[in-house]
Design a protein around this motif. Structure first.
Motif, PDB file in Angstrom:
ATOM      1  N   SER A  22       0.936  -1.353   0.047  1.00  0.00           N
ATOM      2  CA  SER A  22      -0.013   0.014   0.223  1.00  0.00           C
ATOM      3  C   SER A  22       0.742   1.211  -0.091  1.00  0.00           C
ATOM      4  O   SER A  22       0.562   2.158  -0.649  1.00  0.00           O
ATOM      5  CB  SER A  22      -0.926  -0.079   1.336  1.00  0.00           C
ATOM      6  N   VAL A  23       1.970   1.539   0.775  1.00  0.00           N
ATOM      7  CA  VAL A  23       2.710   2.504   0.933  1.00  0.00           C
ATOM      8  C   VAL A  23       3.645   2.504  -0.556  1.00  0.00           C
ATOM      9  O   VAL A  23       3.695   3.765  -1.096  1.00  0.00           O
ATOM     10  CB  VAL A  23       3.922   2.089   1.874  1.00  0.00           C
ATOM     11  N   VAL A  24       4.212   1.628  -0.932  1.00  0.00           N
ATOM     12  CA  VAL A  24       4.795   1.754  -2.249  1.00  0.00           C
ATOM     13  C   VAL A  24       3.963   2.065  -3.435  1.00  0.00           C
ATOM     14  O   VAL A  24       4.123   3.084  -4.204  1.00  0.00           O
ATOM     15  CB  VAL A  24       5.571   0.377  -2.763  1.00  0.00           C
ATOM     16  N   THR A  82       4.373   4.180   7.421  1.00  0.00           N
ATOM     17  CA  THR A  82       4.282   2.818   7.659  1.00  0.00           C
ATOM     18  C   THR A  82       3.092   2.237   7.875  1.00  0.00           C
ATOM     19  O   THR A  82       2.880   1.112   8.283  1.00  0.00           O
ATOM     20  CB  THR A  82       5.331   2.579   9.006  1.00  0.00           C
ATOM     21  N   HIS A  83       2.035   3.028   7.772  1.00  0.00           N
ATOM     22  CA  HIS A  83       0.430   2.638   7.910  1.00  0.00           C
ATOM     23  C   HIS A  83       0.273   1.378   6.744  1.00  0.00           C
ATOM     24  O   HIS A  83       0.526   1.443   5.705  1.00  0.00           O
ATOM     25  CB  HIS A  83      -0.441   3.770   7.445  1.00  0.00           C
ATOM     26  N   GLY A  84      -0.166   0.239   7.315  1.00  0.00           N
ATOM     27  CA  GLY A  84      -0.617  -0.797   6.518  1.00  0.00           C
ATOM     28  C   GLY A  84       0.289  -1.859   6.126  1.00  0.00           C
ATOM     29  O   GLY A  84       0.273  -2.768   5.792  1.00  0.00           O
ATOM     30  N   ILE A  85       1.645  -1.531   6.959  1.00  0.00           N
ATOM     31  CA  ILE A  85       2.715  -2.434   6.689  1.00  0.00           C
ATOM     32  C   ILE A  85       2.706  -3.756   7.460  1.00  0.00           C
ATOM     33  O   ILE A  85       2.320  -3.602   8.863  1.00  0.00           O
ATOM     34  CB  ILE A  85       4.225  -1.782   6.754  1.00  0.00           C
ATOM     35  N   ILE A  86       2.596  -4.829   6.823  1.00  0.00           N
ATOM     36  CA  ILE A  86       2.557  -6.163   7.615  1.00  0.00           C
ATOM     37  C   ILE A  86       3.718  -7.152   7.215  1.00  0.00           C
ATOM     38  O   ILE A  86       4.329  -6.871   6.242  1.00  0.00           O
ATOM     39  CB  ILE A  86       1.198  -6.730   7.658  1.00  0.00           C
ATOM     40  N   GLU A  87       3.887  -8.128   7.978  1.00  0.00           N
ATOM     41  CA  GLU A  87       4.863  -9.161   7.612  1.00  0.00           C
ATOM     42  C   GLU A  87       4.260 -10.172   6.773  1.00  0.00           C
ATOM     43  O   GLU A  87       3.106 -10.153   6.594  1.00  0.00           O
ATOM     44  CB  GLU A  87       5.430 -10.071   8.974  1.00  0.00           C
ATOM     45  N   ALA A 116      14.462   0.799   5.784  1.00  0.00           N
ATOM     46  CA  ALA A 116      14.361  -0.682   5.827  1.00  0.00           C
ATOM     47  C   ALA A 116      14.160  -0.939   7.405  1.00  0.00           C
ATOM     48  O   ALA A 116      13.635  -1.769   7.716  1.00  0.00           O
ATOM     49  CB  ALA A 116      15.665  -1.125   5.411  1.00  0.00           C
ATOM     50  N   LEU A 117      14.787  -0.264   8.141  1.00  0.00           N
ATOM     51  CA  LEU A 117      14.617  -0.327   9.606  1.00  0.00           C
ATOM     52  C   LEU A 117      13.211  -0.084   9.877  1.00  0.00           C
ATOM     53  O   LEU A 117      12.681  -1.023  10.870  1.00  0.00           O
ATOM     54  CB  LEU A 117      15.703   0.562  10.496  1.00  0.00           C
ATOM     55  N   ASN A 118      12.523   1.187   9.464  1.00  0.00           N
ATOM     56  CA  ASN A 118      11.312   1.558   9.815  1.00  0.00           C
ATOM     57  C   ASN A 118      10.138   0.387   9.478  1.00  0.00           C
ATOM     58  O   ASN A 118       9.471  -0.126  10.309  1.00  0.00           O
ATOM     59  CB  ASN A 118      10.875   2.735   9.005  1.00  0.00           C
ATOM     60  N   ARG A 119      10.586  -0.240   8.094  1.00  0.00           N
ATOM     61  CA  ARG A 119       9.498  -1.215   7.767  1.00  0.00           C
ATOM     62  C   ARG A 119       9.636  -2.442   8.406  1.00  0.00           C
ATOM     63  O   ARG A 119       8.661  -3.250   8.733  1.00  0.00           O
ATOM     64  CB  ARG A 119       9.735  -1.211   6.324  1.00  0.00           C
ATOM     65  N   MET A 120      11.036  -3.091   8.701  1.00  0.00           N
ATOM     66  CA  MET A 120      10.959  -4.273   9.676  1.00  0.00           C
ATOM     67  C   MET A 120      10.298  -3.991  10.953  1.00  0.00           C
ATOM     68  O   MET A 120       9.538  -4.852  11.360  1.00  0.00           O
ATOM     69  CB  MET A 120      12.386  -4.442   9.569  1.00  0.00           C
ATOM     70  N   ALA A 122       7.945  -1.918  11.814  1.00  0.00           N
ATOM     71  CA  ALA A 122       6.619  -1.713  11.351  1.00  0.00           C
ATOM     72  C   ALA A 122       5.821  -3.094  11.423  1.00  0.00           C
ATOM     73  O   ALA A 122       4.825  -3.216  11.831  1.00  0.00           O
ATOM     74  CB  ALA A 122       6.196  -0.797  10.396  1.00  0.00           C
ATOM     75  N   ALA A 123       6.269  -4.037  10.872  1.00  0.00           N
ATOM     76  CA  ALA A 123       5.903  -5.410  10.494  1.00  0.00           C
ATOM     77  C   ALA A 123       6.143  -6.444  11.561  1.00  0.00           C
ATOM     78  O   ALA A 123       5.806  -7.457  11.625  1.00  0.00           O
ATOM     79  CB  ALA A 123       6.610  -5.798   9.279  1.00  0.00           C
ATOM     80  N   GLY A 124       7.035  -5.758  12.714  1.00  0.00           N
ATOM     81  CA  GLY A 124       7.218  -6.836  13.826  1.00  0.00           C
ATOM     82  C   GLY A 124       8.223  -8.073  13.461  1.00  0.00           C
ATOM     83  O   GLY A 124       8.341  -9.003  14.132  1.00  0.00           O
ATOM     84  N   VAL A 125       9.164  -7.603  12.368  1.00  0.00           N
ATOM     85  CA  VAL A 125      10.198  -8.728  11.965  1.00  0.00           C
ATOM     86  C   VAL A 125      11.641  -8.321  12.486  1.00  0.00           C
ATOM     87  O   VAL A 125      12.000  -7.008  12.497  1.00  0.00           O
ATOM     88  CB  VAL A 125      10.305  -8.686  10.513  1.00  0.00           C
ATOM     89  N   ASP A 126      12.243  -9.104  13.233  1.00  0.00           N
ATOM     90  CA  ASP A 126      13.574  -8.582  13.801  1.00  0.00           C
ATOM     91  C   ASP A 126      14.443  -8.058  12.609  1.00  0.00           C
ATOM     92  O   ASP A 126      14.515  -9.092  11.860  1.00  0.00           O
ATOM     93  CB  ASP A 126      14.096  -9.844  14.747  1.00  0.00           C
TER      94      ASP A 126
END
Length: 217
Positions: A22-24, A82-87, A116-120, A122-126
């Motif tokens: 959605s962001v892209v 980062t709205h709507g970003i998920i894993e 990259a760090l913000n998206r990771m 936001a998605a809850g991925v380490d």
């Protein structure tokens, strides 16, 4: 089904660990409207590539300083959104399983580091200890530089690693590096022929027998 023996894992980010569709699409849609370009055409080219490479491709006659300004503005917009970003399904748990098993893991992305760090997050991925971003390579995907560098920072050769990718440019990069390459998602493209594929990471078992590990699922 996959059954792979390797010594390290190299992950792309967008479309591979993180779903930021959605962001892209929003960012490139606004760019296309401003420059009379079809968003679908931009997205078909841009996926997996550095932002500056896409701007240069579609606006080749602009002054390089203006190309860079536009690329920086696009990135700045995406960093804050980062709205709507998920894993990708199962990604966070899979990365944790690898880490717990002592498997060396690197992130290799065409995105700038802050993005990259913000998206990771936001998605809850380490975020892995080793991160290779657009600032770290001279040539972005589809060149193999990022994957070669990511493996080297793990103390490995790329051909000792397995790479997870979802986009044509990224898959070309991973294959060219020599890494065993796995397609994430539904992409049907010449570069996917003969490659292993996963739709998500649930159910992939990690068996570590240092200095190698095995992925089965």
């Amino acid at each position: 089904m996959i059954d792979i023996v390797a010594s390290g894992v190299l992950f792309d980010m967008d479309g591979t660990l993180v779903d930021s569709t959605s962001v892209v699409e929003g960012a490139w849609g606004r760019f296309g409207a401003q420059h009379d370009l079809a968003p679908s055409t931009i997205l078909a080219f841009s996926h997996g590539r550095q932002t500056i490479d896409t701007v240069q491709h579609f606006l080749p006659d602009l002054d390089p300083a203006e190309q860079r300004r536009l690329a920086d503005a696009l990135v700045a917009d995406e960093v804050e959104n980062t709205h709507g970003i998920i894993e990708i399904p199962g990604a966070a748990a899979f990365v944790r399983r690898l880490t717990a098993a002592g498997v060396p893991v690197a992130l290799v992305t065409s995105a700038p580091r802050d993005l990259a760090l913000n998206r990771m997050r936001a998605a809850g991925v380490d975020v892995p200890t080793v991160v290779v971003t657009s600032e770290d390579v001279e040539h972005g995907k589809p060149h193999p530089d990022g994957y070669v560098r990511g493996a080297a920072l793990l103390g490995l050769r790329a051909d000792e690693c397995v790479a997870f990718e979802d986009a044509p440019a990224g898959l070309q990069s991973a294959v060219a590096s020599g890494a065993t390459t796995v397609v994430v998602g539904e992409l049907d493209h010449d570069v996917t022929v003969g490659l292993a594929r996963v739709r998500g990471y649930d159910g992939i078992e990690v068996t570590a027998e240092p200095p190698v590990f095995r992925l089965r699922g």
